[in-house]
Design a protein around this motif. Sequence first.
Motif, PDB file in Angstrom:
ATOM      1  N   ASP A  42       0.890  -0.781   0.209  1.00  0.00           N
ATOM      2  CA  ASP A  42       0.018  -0.320   0.003  1.00  0.00           C
ATOM      3  C   ASP A  42       0.720   1.582  -0.178  1.00  0.00           C
ATOM      4  O   ASP A  42       1.457   1.638   0.843  1.00  0.00           O
ATOM      5  N   PRO A  43       0.449   2.248  -0.764  1.00  0.00           N
ATOM      6  CA  PRO A  43       1.748   3.288  -1.334  1.00  0.00           C
ATOM      7  C   PRO A  43       1.623   4.229  -0.097  1.00  0.00           C
ATOM      8  O   PRO A  43       2.559   5.094   0.216  1.00  0.00           O
ATOM      9  N   GLU A  44      -0.121   4.373   1.235  1.00  0.00           N
ATOM     10  CA  GLU A  44       0.221   4.886   2.062  1.00  0.00           C
ATOM     11  C   GLU A  44       0.955   4.477   3.254  1.00  0.00           C
ATOM     12  O   GLU A  44       0.792   5.267   4.265  1.00  0.00           O
ATOM     13  N   VAL A  45       1.600   3.153   3.254  1.00  0.00           N
ATOM     14  CA  VAL A  45       1.368   3.209   4.281  1.00  0.00           C
ATOM     15  C   VAL A  45       3.727   2.909   4.257  1.00  0.00           C
ATOM     16  O   VAL A  45       4.291   2.370   3.915  1.00  0.00           O
ATOM     17  N   ASP A  46       3.840   3.711   5.608  1.00  0.00           N
ATOM     18  CA  ASP A  46       5.631   3.351   5.805  1.00  0.00           C
ATOM     19  C   ASP A  46       6.261   2.089   6.395  1.00  0.00           C
ATOM     20  O   ASP A  46       7.632   1.573   5.901  1.00  0.00           O
ATOM     21  N   ARG A  47       5.440   2.198   7.275  1.00  0.00           N
ATOM     22  CA  ARG A  47       5.206   0.899   7.591  1.00  0.00           C
ATOM     23  C   ARG A  47       5.412  -0.139   8.585  1.00  0.00           C
ATOM     24  O   ARG A  47       4.055   0.322   8.957  1.00  0.00           O
ATOM     25  N   VAL A  48       5.174  -1.673   9.030  1.00  0.00           N
ATOM     26  CA  VAL A  48       4.232  -1.933   9.003  1.00  0.00           C
ATOM     27  C   VAL A  48       5.101  -3.076  10.181  1.00  0.00           C
ATOM     28  O   VAL A  48       6.280  -3.411  10.040  1.00  0.00           O
ATOM     29  N   ILE A  49       4.401  -3.759  10.926  1.00  0.00           N
ATOM     30  CA  ILE A  49       5.323  -3.853  12.757  1.00  0.00           C
ATOM     31  C   ILE A  49       4.149  -5.206  12.641  1.00  0.00           C
ATOM     32  O   ILE A  49       3.186  -5.022  13.162  1.00  0.00           O
ATOM     33  N   ALA A  50       4.724  -6.209  12.494  1.00  0.00           N
ATOM     34  CA  ALA A  50       4.303  -7.681  12.512  1.00  0.00           C
ATOM     35  C   ALA A  50       4.103  -8.193  14.203  1.00  0.00           C
ATOM     36  O   ALA A  50       5.784  -7.719  14.772  1.00  0.00           O
ATOM     37  N   VAL A  51       3.351  -8.134  14.550  1.00  0.00           N
ATOM     38  CA  VAL A  51       3.644  -8.861  16.541  1.00  0.00           C
ATOM     39  C   VAL A  51       3.144 -10.502  16.031  1.00  0.00           C
ATOM     40  O   VAL A  51       1.942 -10.585  15.852  1.00  0.00           O
ATOM     41  N   ASP A  52       3.360 -11.009  16.993  1.00  0.00           N
ATOM     42  CA  ASP A  52       3.088 -12.317  18.146  1.00  0.00           C
ATOM     43  C   ASP A  52       3.997 -12.996  18.075  1.00  0.00           C
ATOM     44  O   ASP A  52       5.125 -12.308  18.748  1.00  0.00           O
ATOM     45  N   ALA A  53       3.348 -13.695  19.784  1.00  0.00           N
ATOM     46  CA  ALA A  53       4.512 -14.501  20.780  1.00  0.00           C
ATOM     47  C   ALA A  53       4.977 -14.884  20.499  1.00  0.00           C
ATOM     48  O   ALA A  53       5.974 -15.501  21.066  1.00  0.00           O
ATOM     49  N   VAL A  54       5.105 -15.925  19.233  1.00  0.00           N
ATOM     50  CA  VAL A  54       6.346 -16.912  18.593  1.00  0.00           C
ATOM     51  C   VAL A  54       6.342 -16.508  17.369  1.00  0.00           C
ATOM     52  O   VAL A  54       5.848 -15.803  16.309  1.00  0.00           O
ATOM     53  N   ALA A  55       7.474 -17.247  16.488  1.00  0.00           N
ATOM     54  CA  ALA A  55       8.581 -16.630  15.196  1.00  0.00           C
ATOM     55  C   ALA A  55       7.684 -17.473  14.468  1.00  0.00           C
ATOM     56  O   ALA A  55       7.080 -18.230  14.179  1.00  0.00           O
ATOM     57  N   PRO A  56       6.895 -16.535  13.124  1.00  0.00           N
ATOM     58  CA  PRO A  56       5.949 -17.055  12.319  1.00  0.00           C
ATOM     59  C   PRO A  56       7.476 -17.809  11.132  1.00  0.00           C
ATOM     60  O   PRO A  56       8.158 -17.802  11.410  1.00  0.00           O
ATOM     61  N   GLY A  57       6.733 -18.882  10.311  1.00  0.00           N
ATOM     62  CA  GLY A  57       7.496 -20.130  10.227  1.00  0.00           C
ATOM     63  C   GLY A  57       7.143 -19.421   8.472  1.00  0.00           C
ATOM     64  O   GLY A  57       7.592 -20.166   7.367  1.00  0.00           O
ATOM     65  N   HIS A  58       6.977 -18.131   8.693  1.00  0.00           N
ATOM     66  CA  HIS A  58       6.577 -17.705   7.329  1.00  0.00           C
ATOM     67  C   HIS A  58       7.328 -16.208   6.387  1.00  0.00           C
ATOM     68  O   HIS A  58       7.712 -16.002   8.284  1.00  0.00           O
ATOM     69  N   GLN A  59       7.221 -16.101   5.460  1.00  0.00           N
ATOM     70  CA  GLN A  59       8.017 -14.764   5.248  1.00  0.00           C
ATOM     71  C   GLN A  59       6.866 -13.351   5.514  1.00  0.00           C
ATOM     72  O   GLN A  59       5.890 -13.797   5.075  1.00  0.00           O
ATOM     73  N   LEU A  60       7.956 -12.281   5.638  1.00  0.00           N
ATOM     74  CA  LEU A  60       6.870 -11.207   6.397  1.00  0.00           C
ATOM     75  C   LEU A  60       7.483  -9.925   5.694  1.00  0.00           C
ATOM     76  O   LEU A  60       7.450  -8.740   5.611  1.00  0.00           O
ATOM     77  N   GLY A  61       8.118 -10.439   4.496  1.00  0.00           N
ATOM     78  CA  GLY A  61       8.490  -9.398   3.255  1.00  0.00           C
ATOM     79  C   GLY A  61       9.542  -7.996   4.446  1.00  0.00           C
ATOM     80  O   GLY A  61      10.222  -8.690   5.139  1.00  0.00           O
ATOM     81  N   ASP A  62       9.058  -7.369   4.347  1.00  0.00           N
ATOM     82  CA  ASP A  62      10.458  -5.541   4.885  1.00  0.00           C
ATOM     83  C   ASP A  62       9.840  -5.239   6.214  1.00  0.00           C
ATOM     84  O   ASP A  62      10.062  -4.720   6.700  1.00  0.00           O
ATOM     85  N   ALA A  63       8.240  -6.374   6.524  1.00  0.00           N
ATOM     86  CA  ALA A  63       8.257  -5.739   8.391  1.00  0.00           C
ATOM     87  C   ALA A  63       8.780  -5.776   9.268  1.00  0.00           C
ATOM     88  O   ALA A  63      10.004  -6.463   8.696  1.00  0.00           O
ATOM     89  N   ASP A  64       8.459  -5.529   9.716  1.00  0.00           N
ATOM     90  CA  ASP A  64       9.480  -5.409  11.704  1.00  0.00           C
ATOM     91  C   ASP A  64       9.009  -6.242  12.629  1.00  0.00           C
ATOM     92  O   ASP A  64       7.955  -6.434  13.055  1.00  0.00           O
ATOM     93  N   PHE A  65       9.495  -7.536  12.091  1.00  0.00           N
ATOM     94  CA  PHE A  65       8.597  -8.293  13.478  1.00  0.00           C
ATOM     95  C   PHE A  65       8.878  -8.228  15.365  1.00  0.00           C
ATOM     96  O   PHE A  65      10.438  -7.954  15.565  1.00  0.00           O
ATOM     97  N   VAL A  66       8.169  -8.196  15.847  1.00  0.00           N
ATOM     98  CA  VAL A  66       8.637  -8.258  17.308  1.00  0.00           C
ATOM     99  C   VAL A  66       7.564  -8.980  18.150  1.00  0.00           C
ATOM    100  O   VAL A  66       6.124  -9.342  17.468  1.00  0.00           O
ATOM    101  N   ARG A  67       8.370  -9.556  18.880  1.00  0.00           N
ATOM    102  CA  ARG A  67       8.513 -10.691  18.884  1.00  0.00           C
ATOM    103  C   ARG A  67       7.557 -10.615  20.802  1.00  0.00           C
ATOM    104  O   ARG A  67       7.827  -9.783  21.542  1.00  0.00           O
ATOM    105  N   ALA A  68       6.131 -10.964  20.788  1.00  0.00           N
ATOM    106  CA  ALA A  68       5.605  -9.890  22.192  1.00  0.00           C
ATOM    107  C   ALA A  68       4.498 -10.575  22.099  1.00  0.00           C
ATOM    108  O   ALA A  68       3.266 -10.735  21.532  1.00  0.00           O
ATOM    109  N   ASP A  69       4.067 -10.602  23.335  1.00  0.00           N
ATOM    110  CA  ASP A  69       2.772 -11.545  23.891  1.00  0.00           C
ATOM    111  C   ASP A  69       2.086 -10.638  24.573  1.00  0.00           C
ATOM    112  O   ASP A  69       1.866  -9.418  25.255  1.00  0.00           O
ATOM    113  N   ILE A  70       0.856  -9.910  23.307  1.00  0.00           N
ATOM    114  CA  ILE A  70      -0.572  -9.120  23.244  1.00  0.00           C
ATOM    115  C   ILE A  70      -1.136  -9.302  24.852  1.00  0.00           C
ATOM    116  O   ILE A  70      -1.858  -8.699  25.406  1.00  0.00           O
TER     117      ILE A  70
END
Length: 364
Positions: free
Chosen positions: A25-53
């Motif tokens: 999306d051209p309107e989006v500058d950054r994407v923060i991906a959050v989960d308590a476990v590491a993903p088993g798939h690619q997240l592109g250029d997103a910043d992954f933060v391992r955090a438990d909501i």
Amino acid sequence: MGKVVLVTGAARQLGGRFVRRIQRDPEVDRVIAVDAVAPGHQLGDADFVRADIRQPAIARVLAEHSVDTVVHLDVSAKTVGTGGRTAVKETNVIGTMQLLGACQKAPSVRRLVIKSSTNVYGSAPRDPAVFTETTPPKSLPSGGFAKDVVEVEGYVRGFARRRPDVAVCVLRFANILGPEADSPLADYLSLPVLPTVFGYDPRLQFVHEDDVVDVLGIASREPRRGTLNSGTFNIAGDGVLLLSQCSRRLGRPTMPLLLPAVTWVGQALRTVGMTDFSPEQIRLLTHGRVVSTVQMRETLGFHPQFSTAETFAEFARSQGPGLLPPEAVGRAVDRLAAMPFAGAAGDVPGITGAGDTHPTPSAR
């Protein structure tokens, strides 16, 4: 500077797909991906933060990255990694409470999107033919994922009252299917033989994974001219399918059982880990559920690419051939439908039909 979007549930297949999509999306500058476990798939250029909501640390993540859009996808009937039903409920309910509390304190947050489910309506014998977004359920769900989403939506309404400056969009998805679907219903439909409730042939609706990702994109950005993406919306493909039609298209025979026996079979399937055949799923496979999508089209401005029948066809192709040819299953189902216990199935007002050439009668 463009928007900063935080997506929860990034380790799930659906969450990963949305994270990769929203980056384009051209309107989006950054994407923060959050989960308590590491993903088993690619997240592109997103910043992954391992955090438990479920933990207060999620507030720090929102503040550090000046997040203005939160897309909460970590509301699910199945767990990721280890943990059972207790872990799922804690993530759904307590995790949502913590996330909303963090959003309430974050002045940068301006938009909130919640993944909910049509399970909030429940499934009961005296349900209306079609649920709208304002239709109250005949009886509130007493447990399971359905009760989770009822509680989640209650907390979201409270948040909306406390932060009227935040645009809140709640998307109530019908059963999500597709080639990569991962849900209790997808597990059930993958069984070699489908246990069914004797004398019932429920109406079902489906929404395709691709359409789920598309509508999440619409909900997470500013509304297009003439549309409104704040509020609560049912999301489903056109038309309905009977469970008997699903079985014949899969080439999987059904095994009609009396309700107590279905409950026993469900407990056995849960014990061996084949599928989470929960009481709420048994109610769905008994009474069915159909929702209106008028607001989805006229207010949200979203038109699904796949109908209910097309969504199911994609899922069926991914499953491979069943035990029997679909024609043989169809003949067997037709013979069962002709028995005295089966009543005639009428058309559902306001819902585009998507059945077989010779619809199977049903009883509710």
